[in-house]
Design an enzyme around this catalytic site. Structure first.
Site, short mmCIF file in Angstrom:
data_model
loop_
_atom_site.label_atom_id
_atom_site.label_comp_id
_atom_site.label_asym_id
_atom_site.label_seq_id
_atom_site.Cartn_x
_atom_site.Cartn_y
_atom_site.Cartn_z
N ASP A 46 7.11 22.88 -21.89
CA ASP A 46 5.92 22.95 -22.75
C ASP A 46 5.17 21.61 -22.77
OD1 ASP A 46 7.84 21.54 -24.10
OD2 ASP A 46 7.51 22.52 -26.03
N HIS B 94 0.96 5.28 1.37
CA HIS B 94 0.83 5.73 -0.02
C HIS B 94 2.18 5.73 -0.71
CE1 HIS B 94 -3.37 7.84 0.06
NE2 HIS B 94 -3.45 6.53 0.11
N ASP C 276 -1.65 -1.81 -4.25
CA ASP C 276 -2.90 -1.04 -4.10
C ASP C 276 -3.12 -0.32 -5.43
OD1 ASP C 276 -4.86 0.85 -3.53
OD2 ASP C 276 -4.04 1.37 -1.57
N ASP D 207 -10.46 0.33 -6.89
CA ASP D 207 -9.45 0.51 -5.84
C ASP D 207 -9.38 -0.80 -5.06
OD1 ASP D 207 -7.64 1.53 -4.07
OD2 ASP D 207 -9.03 2.88 -3.06
N HIS E 213 -5.30 4.54 9.50
CA HIS E 213 -6.23 5.12 8.53
C HIS E 213 -7.61 4.52 8.75
CE1 HIS E 213 -6.10 1.44 6.02
NE2 HIS E 213 -4.80 1.42 6.23
N HIS F 69 -13.80 4.44 2.09
CA HIS F 69 -14.16 5.67 1.39
C HIS F 69 -15.12 5.30 0.28
CE1 HIS F 69 -11.28 4.61 -1.87
NE2 HIS F 69 -10.42 4.30 -0.90
N HIS G 25 -11.27 8.49 -4.20
CA HIS G 25 -11.85 8.88 -2.90
C HIS G 25 -13.07 9.72 -3.27
CE1 HIS G 25 -7.65 8.42 -0.85
NE2 HIS G 25 -8.17 7.27 -1.23
N GLU H 72 -11.03 -1.53 3.65
CA GLU H 72 -9.58 -1.72 3.53
C GLU H 72 -8.83 -1.56 4.85
OE1 GLU H 72 -7.45 1.41 1.45
OE2 GLU H 72 -9.31 2.46 1.03
N TYR I 141 0.44 -2.14 9.87
CA TYR I 141 1.75 -1.75 9.34
C TYR I 141 2.72 -1.71 10.52
CZ TYR I 141 -1.78 -0.23 6.07
OH TYR I 141 -2.89 -0.20 5.25
N ARG J 120 -2.31 -4.91 3.87
CA ARG J 120 -3.61 -4.25 3.64
C ARG J 120 -4.40 -5.14 2.67
NH1 ARG J 120 -2.00 0.52 2.71
NH2 ARG J 120 -2.00 0.79 0.46
N GLU K 79 -8.00 -4.80 0.51
CA GLU K 79 -9.03 -3.81 0.14
C GLU K 79 -9.94 -4.38 -0.93
OE1 GLU K 79 -7.50 -0.25 -1.74
OE2 GLU K 79 -9.33 0.84 -1.24
N1 GLY Z 1 -5.94 3.51 -2.97
C1 GLY Z 1 -5.39 4.47 -2.14
C2 GLY Z 1 -6.28 4.92 -1.07
O1 GLY Z 1 -7.40 4.50 -0.97
O2 GLY Z 1 -5.91 5.79 -0.30
MN MN Z 2 -8.74 2.85 -1.08
#
Ligand code: GLY
Ligand code: MN
Length: 471
Positions: free
Chosen positions: A71, A285, A302, A313, A388, A392, A399, A416, A420, A437, A439
């Site tokens: 619940d 992620h 991140d 972000d 990647h 974005h 995103h 970003e 890796y 990374r 960003e």
């Molecule tokens: N901050 C996570 C991504 O941009 O995918």
């Molecule tokens: Mn991002």
């Protein structure tokens, strides 16, 4: 603590029927003058209908409550499109926009917000609701009605073949929690699929396209919220750099980040915080955040605070012991140069993917120089270490929506790049487990790009200097 099955008060063995008094407590004030006003949301509704035919009928549902377990539900988050058009954060709401006008109870109206009915017994548990009267006053909609009336009002409109219906799909979730969702069958049974415009994707989705185009360009009011979210996020990065040391668990870093968010007024993180140390720095992620850091690790952090729906972000990758190793430094400098190239390409009129192309070129050249890929033309090799895109849109969703066409002034994007390096036999072990990374959040303008997240140290020397000031 869990709710009683009915409005009944248990006193030891005795059960007393207990009528909860109707209370006239004000609904929480969500927006103050610094943030999004009713006028802002009104202007967004006007901008949507201005781009649709006069016989349109826009039907938009708010997000449902989502159940976590038994619940207990997840913390509620309104659907971004709905928040953009209404400012309402109440679950179980719906919006109709009818630019050509509609007759309701003898009045001609152009918009109706359906809101959950007042319910004093539920409100004691779940918090105050606006109710129709106050929704009109606070949110500035032309007409607000009890959600119980949704089907009664909507079905005749759907049966009127002259309307062209635009909607973005049906909410999933927990129907029994809302009177609105009980009535969805009436919507689905009565809407003529041929009359639907916008239920699909691409060119079949003009409403989606209209909203994407509008939401991508941030107004001054939206920028106030977004800048605040970004400032809080850079503050969290600075806090971590000043306090962290080897031996902290990833979750301790996460705790410091999210404490800093809340302390500064962010309602919640805009997405799950990613704190990946050592081998976890190479998982894009990674959100488990349970590992204990070890001397020599880099940590990818991140994170993004959300303020009034708008999410930052920002990623920084820091050496947990305060100094980057030579290999970490080499990869960091390469990612930094790639990011700089990406930021330089973030100019109005450039294709959205220009930053990605520029950053990728720099990364490929650098990886080839380091001997990690065979040559700068080795795109397969590049993709092994950089899997990647660089960018974005950013806004009500981390995103966020946008056209992915040419960049326009007022759009905010992330830049970003990352590298890796996994554990693999064909890679010199000195590179293993380095994930880097960087960003930043960048505003597209008529001139030079503006780095909104510049307050978080980004260059190696700045990061190391701030980490030396460990208290
Ligand atoms: N901050 C996570 C991504 O941009 O995918
Ligand atoms: Mn991002």
């Amino acid at each position: 603590m869990r709710p009683l099955a009915s409005a009944t008060l248990f006193l030891g063995m005795i059960t007393l029927p207990y009528a909860l008094p109707a209370q006239e407590v004000d609904a929480p004030v969500r927006y103050d003058e610094d943030y999004l006003s009713a006028d802002f949301h009104r202007s967004r509704r006007a901008a949507v209908v201005a781009q649709l035919p006069g016989n349109s009928l826009v039907v938009l549902f708010g997000a449902p409550i989502r159940n976590r377990s038994n619940d207990m539900d997840y913390e509620y988050r309104q659907a971004s499109d709905f928040l953009y058009l209404t400012g309402s954060e109440e679950p179980g709401s719906a919006l109709i926009l009818a630019p050509g006008g509609l007759e309701v109870d003898g009045e001609r109206v152009h918009e109706i917000l359906f809101v959950p009915p007042r319910d004093p017994a539920r409100e004691v548990w779940d918090g105050r609701r606006f109710g129709a009267e106050r929704a009109m006053q606070r949110l500035g909609v032309e007409l607000a009605l009890d959600a119980m009336r949704f089907a009664e009002i909507l079905v005749p409109l759907l049966q009127n073949a002259q309307h062209r219906v635009y909607h973005l799909g049906f909410p999933d979730g927990v129907p029994e929690r809302s009177v609105l969702y009980d009535q969805l069958a009436a919507f689905m049974d009565n809407v003529d699929p041929a009359a639907l415009a916008g239920a699909g994707t691409g060119s079949a989705a003009p409403l989606r396209g209209v909203l994407d185009g509008l939401r991508a360009i941030k107004s001054d009011e939206e920028m106030t919220a977004l800048r605040r979210a970004i400032d809080i996020t850079t503050e969290a990065h600075r806090e971590v750099m000043q306090q962290v040391r080897a031996g902290w668990a990833e979750y301790e870093i996460e705790a410091l980040v999210e404490y800093t968010f809340k302390r500064n007024g962010s309602e919640h993180p805009g997405f799950n915080s990613i704190v990946g140390s050592g081998e976890n720095s190479t998982i894009l992620h990674y959100m488990t955040n349970r590992r204990v850091t070890e001397p020599g690790d880099v940590v990818v952090i991140d994170i993004g605070a959300e303020v009034h729906g708008y999410s930052a972000d920002v990623t920084r990758t820091i050496p947990v012991s305060g100094t980057y190793s030579p290999e970490q430094r080499a990869i960091y400098e390469l990612v930094y140069r790639a990011q700089e190239a990406g930021i330089r390409a973030t100019r109005a009129g450039n294709p959205f993917f220009a930053s990605n192309n520029e950053a990728s070129r720099v990364l490929a050249e650098g990886l080839a120089e380091l001997g990690l890929i065979s040559s700068a033309a080795d795109t397969g090799g590049l993709r092994r270490f950089f899997m990647h895109g660089t960018s974005h849109y950013l806004g009500l969703d981390v995103h966020d929506v946008g056209s992915y066409g040419s960049l326009r002034p007022g759009e905010v994007v992330t830049i970003e790049p990352g590298i890796y390096i996994p554990v693999a036999e064909d890679i010199d072990p000195k590179w293993w487990n380095i994930g880097i990374r960087i960003e930043d959040d960048v505003l597209v303008t008529d001139g030079d790009p503006v780095i909104l997240s510049a307050a978080a140290p980004r260059q190696i020397d700045e990061v190391e200097a701030l980490m030396r000031s460990i208290s």
